[in-house]
Design a protein around this motif. Structure first.
Motif, PDB file in Angstrom:
ATOM      1  N   SER A   1       0.825  -1.209   0.000  1.00  0.00           N
ATOM      2  CA  SER A   1       0.000   0.000   0.000  1.00  0.00           C
ATOM      3  C   SER A   1       0.862   1.262   0.000  1.00  0.00           C
ATOM      4  CB  SER A   1      -0.956   0.008   1.190  1.00  0.00           C
ATOM      5  OG  SER A   1      -0.231  -0.024   2.401  1.00  0.00           O
TER       6      SER A   1
ATOM      7  N   SER B   1       2.085   1.759  -3.511  1.00  0.00           N
ATOM      8  CA  SER B   1       0.975   2.218  -4.338  1.00  0.00           C
ATOM      9  C   SER B   1       0.717   3.701  -4.143  1.00  0.00           C
ATOM     10  CB  SER B   1      -0.275   1.406  -4.000  1.00  0.00           C
ATOM     11  OG  SER B   1      -1.370   1.879  -4.716  1.00  0.00           O
TER      12      SER B   1
ATOM     13  N   ARG C   1      -2.400  -1.228  -7.554  1.00  0.00           N
ATOM     14  CA  ARG C   1      -1.882  -2.482  -6.980  1.00  0.00           C
ATOM     15  C   ARG C   1      -1.705  -3.556  -8.049  1.00  0.00           C
ATOM     16  NH1 ARG C   1      -3.094  -3.533  -1.147  1.00  0.00           N
ATOM     17  NH2 ARG C   1      -3.493  -1.496  -0.249  1.00  0.00           N
TER      18      ARG C   1
END
Length: 191
Positions: free
Chosen positions: A7, A10, A17
């Motif tokens: 995360s 990202s 993702r």
């Protein structure tokens, strides 16, 4: 070496993702046993992370503040217009009550028999003519009051449209309704 989670990669690199998973599957990006990504490896694969300029963030905050001020101002204007509309509706209700009273009053009035023998030579004023004259005068007064209310309503809508134009806000136009239609609309909308 700095480690990043999926995360974090990202968000920091503005990547989806699925793009990161595809890079791992194709062998362009490696992942450690704990599921973390090495920062140098991610930079090698995707390049330097895009940084958002401070100007954009500050302009967003300024935009939010000005939007909040505009919303507060418009809410105050709407409240004023609602109060004015309520006053006008009360005037309409008052006028209708007067109309009903005027139409009921002549029929419930008891005619008086004042004529005596000495009144025979004096010309008698026709009471039905007098009632008709009163009705006409009342109808004229009511028509004038309704015309004034319509003018005030038109001025109110004109003022609202001018204000909205100054604020670059589009307000939908409502179709013209008769007095009875507006009253019915007000009665059913207030319920």
């Amino acid at each position: 070496m700095a480690k990043l989670s999926l995360s974090e990669v990202s968000k920091k690199f503005h990547m989806d993702r699925s793009t990161i998973y595809r890079a791992v599957r194709n062998g362009r990006l490696s992942r450690s046993s704990d599921g973390q990504f090495d920062l140098a490896e991610v930079i090698r694969c995707f390049g330097e992370p895009e940084k958002m300029p401070q100007k954009i963030e500050s302009s967003k905050q300024e935009g939010n503040e000005s939007t909040k001020k505009l919303i507060a101002h418009l809410e105050n204007e709407v409240k004023k217009y609602q109060e004015r509309e309520e006053r006008l509706m009360h005037q309409i209700d008052r006028m209708q009550a007067l109309i009903e009273l005027k139409s009921v009053a002549p029929t419930t009035a008891v005619p008086q028999q004042d004529a005596t023998a000495c009144d025979i030579h004096m010309p008698q004023y026709d009471k039905t003519q007098q009632n008709n004259d009163n009705k006409k005068n009342n109808e004229l007064n009511i028509a004038e009051n309704v015309a004034v209310l319509q003018q005030e309503t038109a001025a109110y809508h004109t003022q609202m449209l001018q204000h909205a134009t100054l604020q670059n806000v589009v307000i939908p136009k409502h179709k013209k309704r008769s007095l009875f239609g507006r009253v019915l609309n007000a009665v059913f909308d207030n319920n």
